[in-house]
Scaffold this active site. Structure first.
Site, PDB file in Angstrom:
ATOM      1  N   SER A  28       0.854  -1.176   0.000  1.00 49.18           N
ATOM      2  CA  SER A  28       0.000   0.000   0.000  1.00 49.18           C
ATOM      3  C   SER A  28       0.892   1.228   0.000  1.00 49.18           C
ATOM      4  CB  SER A  28      -0.921  -0.075   1.223  1.00 49.18           C
ATOM      5  OG  SER A  28      -1.713   1.054   1.353  1.00 49.18           O
ATOM      6  N   TYR A  78      -5.047   8.599  -6.201  1.00 48.15           N
ATOM      7  CA  TYR A  78      -4.078   7.631  -5.652  1.00 48.15           C
ATOM      8  C   TYR A  78      -4.525   7.215  -4.250  1.00 48.15           C
ATOM      9  CZ  TYR A  78       0.450   5.558  -4.415  1.00 48.15           C
ATOM     10  OH  TYR A  78       1.450   4.692  -4.016  1.00 48.15           O
TER      11      TYR A  78
HETATM   12  N1  LIG Z   1       7.817   5.145  -4.767  1.00 50.25           N
HETATM   13  C1  LIG Z   1       6.966   5.690  -3.945  1.00 50.25           C
HETATM   14  O1  LIG Z   1       7.011   6.900  -3.698  1.00 50.25           O
HETATM   15  C2  LIG Z   1       5.922   4.828  -3.287  1.00 50.25           C
HETATM   16  C3  LIG Z   1       5.395   5.238  -2.066  1.00 50.25           C
HETATM   17  C4  LIG Z   1       4.433   4.452  -1.453  1.00 50.25           C
HETATM   18  C5  LIG Z   1       3.987   3.304  -2.074  1.00 50.25           C
HETATM   19  N2  LIG Z   1       4.493   2.950  -3.284  1.00 50.25           N
HETATM   20  C6  LIG Z   1       3.979   1.720  -3.896  1.00 50.25           C
HETATM   21  O2  LIG Z   1       5.037   0.796  -3.998  1.00 50.25           O
HETATM   22  C7  LIG Z   1       4.781  -0.109  -5.084  1.00 50.25           C
HETATM   23  C8  LIG Z   1       6.032  -0.227  -5.937  1.00 50.25           C
HETATM   24  O3  LIG Z   1       6.322   1.013  -6.514  1.00 50.25           O
HETATM   25  P1  LIG Z   1       7.824   1.519  -6.707  1.00 50.25           P
HETATM   26  O4  LIG Z   1       8.039   2.563  -5.704  1.00 50.25           O
HETATM   27  O5  LIG Z   1       8.744   0.380  -6.765  1.00 50.25           O
HETATM   28  O6  LIG Z   1       7.703   2.217  -8.125  1.00 50.25           O
HETATM   29  P2  LIG Z   1       8.042   1.688  -9.598  1.00 50.25           P
HETATM   30  O7  LIG Z   1       9.503   1.571  -9.742  1.00 50.25           O
HETATM   31  O8  LIG Z   1       7.308   2.615 -10.510  1.00 50.25           O
HETATM   32  O9  LIG Z   1       7.409   0.231  -9.702  1.00 50.25           O
HETATM   33  C9  LIG Z   1       6.067   0.009 -10.056  1.00 50.25           C
HETATM   34  C10 LIG Z   1       5.978  -1.331 -10.742  1.00 50.25           C
HETATM   35  O10 LIG Z   1       4.590  -1.590 -11.042  1.00 50.25           O
HETATM   36  C11 LIG Z   1       4.539  -2.036 -12.390  1.00 50.25           C
HETATM   37  N3  LIG Z   1       3.226  -1.830 -12.988  1.00 50.25           N
HETATM   38  C12 LIG Z   1       2.587  -0.668 -13.267  1.00 50.25           C
HETATM   39  N4  LIG Z   1       1.400  -0.936 -13.839  1.00 50.25           N
HETATM   40  C13 LIG Z   1       1.298  -2.290 -13.938  1.00 50.25           C
HETATM   41  C14 LIG Z   1       0.321  -3.182 -14.442  1.00 50.25           C
HETATM   42  N5  LIG Z   1      -0.823  -2.751 -14.998  1.00 50.25           N
HETATM   43  N6  LIG Z   1       0.554  -4.530 -14.347  1.00 50.25           N
HETATM   44  C15 LIG Z   1       1.706  -5.005 -13.808  1.00 50.25           C
HETATM   45  N7  LIG Z   1       2.677  -4.208 -13.346  1.00 50.25           N
HETATM   46  C16 LIG Z   1       2.468  -2.864 -13.406  1.00 50.25           C
HETATM   47  C17 LIG Z   1       5.614  -1.263 -13.112  1.00 50.25           C
HETATM   48  O11 LIG Z   1       5.904  -1.935 -14.302  1.00 50.25           O
HETATM   49  P3  LIG Z   1       6.161  -1.240 -15.719  1.00 50.25           P
HETATM   50  O12 LIG Z   1       7.657  -1.145 -15.822  1.00 50.25           O
HETATM   51  O13 LIG Z   1       5.578  -2.193 -16.703  1.00 50.25           O
HETATM   52  O14 LIG Z   1       5.478   0.089 -15.694  1.00 50.25           O
HETATM   53  C18 LIG Z   1       6.731  -1.362 -12.079  1.00 50.25           C
HETATM   54  O15 LIG Z   1       7.394  -2.591 -12.176  1.00 50.25           O
HETATM   55  C19 LIG Z   1       3.559   0.461  -5.819  1.00 50.25           C
HETATM   56  O16 LIG Z   1       2.404  -0.253  -5.434  1.00 50.25           O
HETATM   57  C20 LIG Z   1       3.474   1.886  -5.321  1.00 50.25           C
HETATM   58  O17 LIG Z   1       2.153   2.381  -5.349  1.00 50.25           O
HETATM   59  C21 LIG Z   1       5.473   3.668  -3.894  1.00 50.25           C
END
Ligand SMILES: NC(=O)c1ccc[n+]([C@@H]2O[C@H](COP(=O)([O-])OP(=O)(O)OC[C@H]3O[C@@H](n4cnc5c(N)ncnc54)[C@H](OP(=O)(O)O)[C@@H]3O)[C@@H](O)[C@H]2O)c1
Length: 272
Positions: free
Chosen positions: A132, A147
């Site tokens: 989350s 979001y």
């Molecule tokens: N970074 C932050 O600031 C933050 C903060 C709080 C929570 N989060 C959560 O942490 C999780 C991981 O994010 P992250 O920080 O590692 O960012 P990230 O590097 O952007 O990773 C997101 C991943 O989700 C994949 N994705 C997006 N749409 C998809 C779909 N329809 N089906 C399958 N895969 C999909 C992306 O793949 P593609 O390469 O194909 O796009 C990427 O591998 C997410 O749930 C995000 O909401 C992030």
């Protein structure tokens, strides 16, 4: 026998780091992503198998679940990590952007959970770890309502499922982190804009500035987030919710200690 984890969204960021950590720990890893043909890092690990998966596509979910079970036999832990962010004023959002935000962050985990429930029921249990955000338990960034909606939905889904899955020995966990270094999240943010409507411009500029110039000391080391995921998967922690990082923990403490009106006003004033 090695345990197996199935992870969504392993092409970058937290998903990729989590896949690598579990592989290094000797787990089997079903690493899923939308574009396996572009992957060059996870392919180096013998115990990682990569499967194509867009979590919004129910057919692909069923195929990926079947392929992972065929490859590894039993899946012990599923990490619902895939996610993206749609930011900007709700009024300016395109209809498709609204639907896509819900489709990826909420409907996606629903698809994956439903895909694995028959397997977990027949194998005697398992765990879902849902990634989350502190934006799933607090509102902290203006223009993030969509979001927030998607992550609050994931929180409600996870809490609500607890009662029907506990008797089946199926465990649920939530990880609520803030921004971290080492991800491509900014690249995965879409901004709702409309040049004809200026009323949100001031706030938009402030929010964009704040996001683009995030104080690195407020960003979590992604390995700490991976630690928290691993702690749940291995049973070292049994916390239902794990809030990670000072930013999220401070906001949550503030939200829980004052009336909601005071909380909302405090955040709003910090953007005036
Ligand atoms: N970074 C932050 O600031 C933050 C903060 C709080 C929570 N989060 C959560 O942490 C999780 C991981 O994010 P992250 O920080 O590692 O960012 P990230 O590097 O952007 O990773 C997101 C991943 O989700 C994949 N994705 C997006 N749409 C998809 C779909 N329809 N089906 C399958 N895969 C999909 C992306 O793949 P593609 O390469 O194909 O796009 C990427 O591998 C997410 O749930 C995000 O909401 C992030």
């Amino acid at each position: 026998m090695s345990k197996t984890v199935f992870i969504t969204g392993t092409s970058s960021g937290l998903g990729k780091l989590t896949a690598i950590r579990f592989a290094q720990m000797g787990w089997n890893v079903a690493a899923t992503m939308r574009t396996p043909e572009l992957e060059t890092e996870l392919t180096a690990y013998e115990n990682i198998k990569i499967f194509k998966l867009d979590v919004t596509n129910v057919e692909q979910v069923h195929t990926a679940v079947e392929q992972a079970i065929a490859a590894f036999g039993k899946i012990d832990v599923v990490v619902n990590n895939a996610g993206m962010g749609t930011y900007g004023a709700l009024e300016l959002a395109k209809e498709e952007a609204i639907d896509w935000q819900f489709a990826v962050n909420a409907r996606g985990p629903i698809n994956v959970i439903r895909g694995f429930l028959p397997h977990y029921r027949t194998t005697g249990g398992g765990m879902f770890i849902n990634i989350s955000s502190f934006m799933g338990v607090t509102t902290a960034v203006p223009l993030g309502s969509l979001y927030n909606m998607s992550k609050f939905a994931l929180e409600g889904l996870t809490e609500g499922l607890y009662y029907e899955l506990k008797p089946l020995n199926i465990e649920l966990r939530l990880i609520e982190q803030g921004g971290s270094t080492g991800n491509n999240f900014k690249g995965n943010i879409t901004w709702n804009k409309d040049a004809a409507i200026k009323d949100y411009d001031d706030l938009m500029t402030k929010v964009e500035e704040r996001i683009n110039n995030s104080d690195p000391s407020q960003l979590d080391d992604p390995q700490i987030i991976v630690d928290a995921i691993v702690a749940q998967a291995t049973g070292e922690s049994t916390k239902f919710r794990t809030v990670i990082g000072a930013a999220g923990n401070n906001l949550l403490a503030m939200r829980n200690s004052v009336p909601i009106e005071e909380y909302l006003d405090t955040i709003a004033k910090s953007y005036m």
